[in-house]
Write an enzyme that holds these catalytic residues in place. Structure first.
Site, PDB file in Angstrom:
ATOM      1  N   LYS A 207       0.844  -1.201   0.000  1.00 39.74           N
ATOM      2  CA  LYS A 207       0.000   0.000   0.000  1.00 39.74           C
ATOM      3  C   LYS A 207       0.881   1.254   0.000  1.00 39.74           C
ATOM      4  O   LYS A 207       0.683   2.163  -0.771  1.00 39.74           O
ATOM      5  CB  LYS A 207      -0.912  -0.027   1.238  1.00 39.74           C
ATOM      6  CG  LYS A 207      -1.828   1.157   1.339  1.00 39.74           C
ATOM      7  CD  LYS A 207      -2.786   1.005   2.498  1.00 39.74           C
ATOM      8  CE  LYS A 207      -3.540   2.293   2.730  1.00 39.74           C
ATOM      9  NZ  LYS A 207      -4.392   2.233   3.914  1.00 39.74           N
ATOM     10  N   GLU A 213      11.092  -4.478   3.741  1.00 33.63           N
ATOM     11  CA  GLU A 213      11.184  -5.902   3.370  1.00 33.63           C
ATOM     12  C   GLU A 213      10.707  -6.099   1.932  1.00 33.63           C
ATOM     13  O   GLU A 213      11.369  -6.758   1.118  1.00 33.63           O
ATOM     14  CB  GLU A 213      10.319  -6.776   4.298  1.00 33.63           C
ATOM     15  CG  GLU A 213      10.809  -6.879   5.723  1.00 33.63           C
ATOM     16  CD  GLU A 213      10.213  -5.810   6.625  1.00 33.63           C
ATOM     17  OE1 GLU A 213       9.778  -4.754   6.105  1.00 33.63           O
ATOM     18  OE2 GLU A 213      10.207  -6.020   7.847  1.00 33.63           O
ATOM     19  N   GLY A 266      -4.529  -2.199   5.509  1.00 35.52           N
ATOM     20  CA  GLY A 266      -3.774  -3.355   5.015  1.00 35.52           C
ATOM     21  C   GLY A 266      -4.382  -4.692   5.410  1.00 35.52           C
ATOM     22  O   GLY A 266      -4.578  -5.587   4.587  1.00 35.52           O
ATOM     23  N   ARG A 267      -4.714  -4.842   6.695  1.00 34.53           N
ATOM     24  CA  ARG A 267      -5.216  -6.150   7.168  1.00 34.53           C
ATOM     25  C   ARG A 267      -6.664  -6.405   6.763  1.00 34.53           C
ATOM     26  O   ARG A 267      -7.212  -7.462   7.058  1.00 34.53           O
ATOM     27  CB  ARG A 267      -5.024  -6.258   8.685  1.00 34.53           C
ATOM     28  CG  ARG A 267      -5.611  -5.115   9.477  1.00 34.53           C
ATOM     29  CD  ARG A 267      -5.128  -5.103  10.925  1.00 34.53           C
ATOM     30  NE  ARG A 267      -5.533  -3.901  11.649  1.00 34.53           N
ATOM     31  CZ  ARG A 267      -4.867  -2.758  11.629  1.00 34.53           C
ATOM     32  NH1 ARG A 267      -3.753  -2.644  10.919  1.00 34.53           N
ATOM     33  NH2 ARG A 267      -5.298  -1.710  12.314  1.00 34.53           N
ATOM     34  N   GLU A 352      -3.143  -6.472  15.529  1.00 28.32           N
ATOM     35  CA  GLU A 352      -2.716  -5.183  14.990  1.00 28.32           C
ATOM     36  C   GLU A 352      -3.872  -4.176  15.113  1.00 28.32           C
ATOM     37  O   GLU A 352      -3.656  -2.975  15.239  1.00 28.32           O
ATOM     38  CB  GLU A 352      -2.271  -5.321  13.520  1.00 28.32           C
ATOM     39  CG  GLU A 352      -1.466  -4.119  13.061  1.00 28.32           C
ATOM     40  CD  GLU A 352      -0.801  -4.300  11.703  1.00 28.32           C
ATOM     41  OE1 GLU A 352       0.416  -4.131  11.600  1.00 28.32           O
ATOM     42  OE2 GLU A 352      -1.514  -4.604  10.725  1.00 28.32           O
ATOM     43  N   HIS A 383      -2.401 -33.091  20.136  1.00 35.60           N
ATOM     44  CA  HIS A 383      -1.254 -33.892  20.560  1.00 35.60           C
ATOM     45  C   HIS A 383      -0.070 -33.016  20.944  1.00 35.60           C
ATOM     46  O   HIS A 383       1.058 -33.487  21.005  1.00 35.60           O
ATOM     47  CB  HIS A 383      -0.880 -34.872  19.446  1.00 35.60           C
ATOM     48  CG  HIS A 383      -2.015 -35.810  19.138  1.00 35.60           C
ATOM     49  ND1 HIS A 383      -2.201 -36.999  19.791  1.00 35.60           N
ATOM     50  CD2 HIS A 383      -3.066 -35.672  18.299  1.00 35.60           C
ATOM     51  CE1 HIS A 383      -3.296 -37.580  19.337  1.00 35.60           C
ATOM     52  NE2 HIS A 383      -3.849 -36.792  18.428  1.00 35.60           N
ATOM     53  N   LYS A 491      10.698  -0.291  13.113  1.00 33.89           N
ATOM     54  CA  LYS A 491      11.188  -0.042  11.742  1.00 33.89           C
ATOM     55  C   LYS A 491      12.279   1.022  11.753  1.00 33.89           C
ATOM     56  O   LYS A 491      13.320   0.885  11.098  1.00 33.89           O
ATOM     57  CB  LYS A 491      10.038   0.472  10.856  1.00 33.89           C
ATOM     58  CG  LYS A 491       8.950  -0.524  10.562  1.00 33.89           C
ATOM     59  CD  LYS A 491       7.936   0.097   9.604  1.00 33.89           C
ATOM     60  CE  LYS A 491       6.661  -0.707   9.546  1.00 33.89           C
ATOM     61  NZ  LYS A 491       5.602  -0.072   8.772  1.00 33.89           N
TER      62      LYS A 491
HETATM   63  O1  F6P Z   1       4.256  -2.600   9.477  1.00 32.77           O
HETATM   64  C1  F6P Z   1       2.924  -2.979   9.530  1.00 32.77           C
HETATM   65  C2  F6P Z   1       2.247  -2.741   8.224  1.00 32.77           C
HETATM   66  O2  F6P Z   1       2.128  -1.378   7.985  1.00 32.77           O
HETATM   67  C3  F6P Z   1       0.893  -3.428   8.161  1.00 32.77           C
HETATM   68  O3  F6P Z   1      -0.095  -2.700   8.768  1.00 32.77           O
HETATM   69  C4  F6P Z   1       0.731  -3.595   6.706  1.00 32.77           C
HETATM   70  O4  F6P Z   1      -0.265  -4.520   6.395  1.00 32.77           O
HETATM   71  C5  F6P Z   1       2.115  -4.039   6.316  1.00 32.77           C
HETATM   72  O5  F6P Z   1       2.971  -3.306   7.156  1.00 32.77           O
HETATM   73  C6  F6P Z   1       2.492  -3.829   4.886  1.00 32.77           C
HETATM   74  O6  F6P Z   1       2.396  -2.498   4.514  1.00 32.77           O
HETATM   75  P1  F6P Z   1       2.470  -2.079   2.986  1.00 32.77           P
HETATM   76  O7  F6P Z   1       1.334  -2.715   2.283  1.00 32.77           O
HETATM   77  O8  F6P Z   1       2.379  -0.587   2.982  1.00 32.77           O
HETATM   78  O9  F6P Z   1       3.790  -2.570   2.448  1.00 32.77           O
END
Ligand code: F6P
Length: 529
Positions: A207, A213, A266-267, A352, A383, A491
């Site tokens: 987003k 990452e 995002g979620r 979150e 188990h 971060k």
């Molecule tokens: O660091 C958390 C977060 O911002 C989440 O809320 C989000 O879903 C994820 O990182 C990925 O964010 P993006 O879609 O902006 O890469």
């Protein structure tokens, strides 16, 4: 009387009621009410929700319903569906429900035709998916695409990955899907061994287009593609983002950028273009089935009175356990291998969203908010950690999920179901034994969610039910479920530590523990010069 007084009063009623309920055994509740299972089972589309094995009575629910009503839950639900900026800290509307709206609905915010935009984007997704599936879309060596690699993390990974995995049996054509999220290079190495780059499409899902990452993984894979001779990256990299400039800078033109709007968290985003990997793997019609299931839950949630409203009832029971029974955790146990990623997905959704300690007025709360969410599939977990659930000291409410029918081997399915039902029964009734080692106290609550079979529509209804339950929990705790400032500090510090490790910048005033750890890294990874 003010609404805050009303809330205080019904909280006091709940406290008093808890005093009476804390020593009640579930088995007694069943013994005194032969209709209990029927009274406390409800249907939502193809979901059957049995919440009868919870420590509640009619009186409990009445007081909880009153609490919901004085907490203005229904007014807040309306505010969400009509596009009010209920994400107050970010001044944003919260419109994931609009992503599964029907085309005839209407919603305008800030002069933006939300429903129109959603359906325009859905059409773009449909066209793109069709071109991939009819093989008219080709890679740089003119071969059709048969492999989809989603590069994203958090909400840009967990939702689509869980759904693609859950609906694997709906996969169209001979295609394969991969999800790269972790910055650990190991994931990329293993991917590179598994795919044919000439027939692979990379979907950079972010987003913000600012997540370290995702950008690092995307850059590494882009370089790899160039190294192995790809002379037209535009055929292999597309993006899903709200940040077109950053996607363009990465090298993806607007025509290959799918939209994700600011008002989709995002979620909560798997219904948007973030769901492109879903549509690619199960086909656009099945993706629409998923949206239709979620829409059915939206209709239920927005139109059903509190007393019959499943997400509200379940959130109220969550509130009852967390704030009166001191439940520190909640377990989610799907007796369905297809849902093996569901507990991970729910962890982000719930924690979150509601792992917060500031209320909507910016004051620190003096009560518990979101319990820790965890879980794993049954019968495996029986188990392993079920020992703690049966005889440990923690109070752990559980959601069991199980399909009523499943294609494949009937005997296996019957045994799966029997195990699921046996666990909720055993947890509830316990067993007296003169040998204390063999004594089971019972009275451990659970909710069982059964569904006909895991179709795209059923899964859509199920996920939306959990989304709305999350929202109502947040309302009951008077917190904003839609921001996530808590992820930012780590971060920022990771960037500083990285610079320190690379010795481009020495971090001033670093604590001795972190400095020692960095020094250890340097010992193991001496610089070449
Ligand atoms: O660091 C958390 C977060 O911002 C989440 O809320 C989000 O879903 C994820 O990182 C990925 O964010 P993006 O879609 O902006 O890469």
């Amino acid at each position: 009387m003010t609404s805050s007084n009303d809330k205080q009063l019904s909280r006091a009623q709940l406290s008093a009621h808890y005093e009476a309920m804390q020593n009640i055994h579930l088995c007694d509740l069943f013994m005194h009410d032969p209709q209990r299972a029927k009274t406390y089972t409800q249907q939502l589309g193809s979901l059957h929700i049995d919440f009868s094995k919870n420590i509640i009575t009619k009186e409990t629910l009445d007081i909880l319903f009153k609490y919901a009503s004085v907490s203005k839950i229904q007014e807040s639900i309306k505010a969400m569906f009509t596009g009010e900026k209920i994400n107050t800290s970010e001044n944003r509307a919260v419109l994931h429900a609009a992503l599964r709206s029907t085309v005839d609905q209407e919603l305008e915010i800030d002069n933006e035709d939300v429903i129109g935009k959603v359906h325009t984007e859905l059409n773009r997704i449909k066209k793109f998916v069709t071109r991939i599936h009819d093989k008219s879309y080709r890679g740089w060596t003119n071969k059709p695409i048969d492999t989809f690699v989603n590069i994203g993390i958090g909400g840009s990974d967990l939702g689509p990955k869980m759904v693609v995995n859950a609906l694997e049996k709906y996969r169209q054509f001979e295609t394969r899907s991969f999800f790269i999220s972790n910055i650990d290079y190991q994931a990329i190495e293993s991917l590179q061994k598994s795919i044919n780059p000439e027939t692979t499409l990379f979907i950079v899902s972010s987003k913000s287009f600012n997540t370290i990452e995702t950008l690092t993984n995307a850059e590494t894979l882009k370089e790899w593609m160039q190294q192995i001779g790809c002379d037209d990256l535009s055929k292999h990299f597309i993006a899903v983002s709200n940040n077109h400039d950053a996607a363009n800078e990465f090298g993806i033109n607007d025509e290959n950028v799918f939209e994700l709007w600011g008002w989709v968290g995002g979620r909560f985003s798997l219904w948007s273009s973030i769901g492109l990997p879903i549509a690619l793997s199960i086909g656009f019609d099945n993706f629409e089935g998923l949206l239709a299931g979620a829409h059915e839950t939206d209709e239920h949630f927005s139109k059903t009175p509190i007393e019959k409203n499943i997400p509200i009832i379940l959130a109220l029971i969550d509130y009852w356990y967390s704030n009166f029974f001191d439940a520190e955790t909640h377990a989610f146990i799907p007796y369905d291998e297809s849902l093996n990623l569901f507990p991970d997905y729910l962890s982000q959704l719930f924690m979150e969203s509601n792992g917060k300690s500031l209320d909507l007025n910016g004051h620190r709360v003096n009560y518990k908010t979101m319990p820790i969410v965890w879980g794993s599939t049954g019968s495996n977990s029986q188990h392993s950690f079920f020992q703690l659930l049966h005889q440990g000291t923690h109070f752990v409410p559980i959601d069991f999920l199980v399909p009523l029918s499943k294609q494949g081997n009937k005997k296996h399915h019957a045994q799966l179901l029997a195990n699921c039902l046996a666990q909720s029964q055993a947890l509830m009734q316990g067993e007296n034994n003169t040998d204390p080692n063999k004594h089971f106290p019972g009275n451990k609550p659970s909710t069982t969610i059964l569904y006909s079979e895991l179709t795209p529509k059923t899964l859509g209804s199920l996920i939306a039910m959990y989304e709305h339950r999350t929202f109502v929990q947040g309302l009951l705790w008077n917190i904003n479920s839609f921001d996530q400032y808590g992820v930012e500090l780590g971060k920022k510090l990771a960037a500083e530590i990285y610079d320190n490790m690379e010795e481009t910048v020495a971090t001033e005033g670093l604590d001795s523990s972190t400095q020692n750890l960095i020094n250890l890294y340097k010992q193991y990874n001496p610089s070449k010069d």
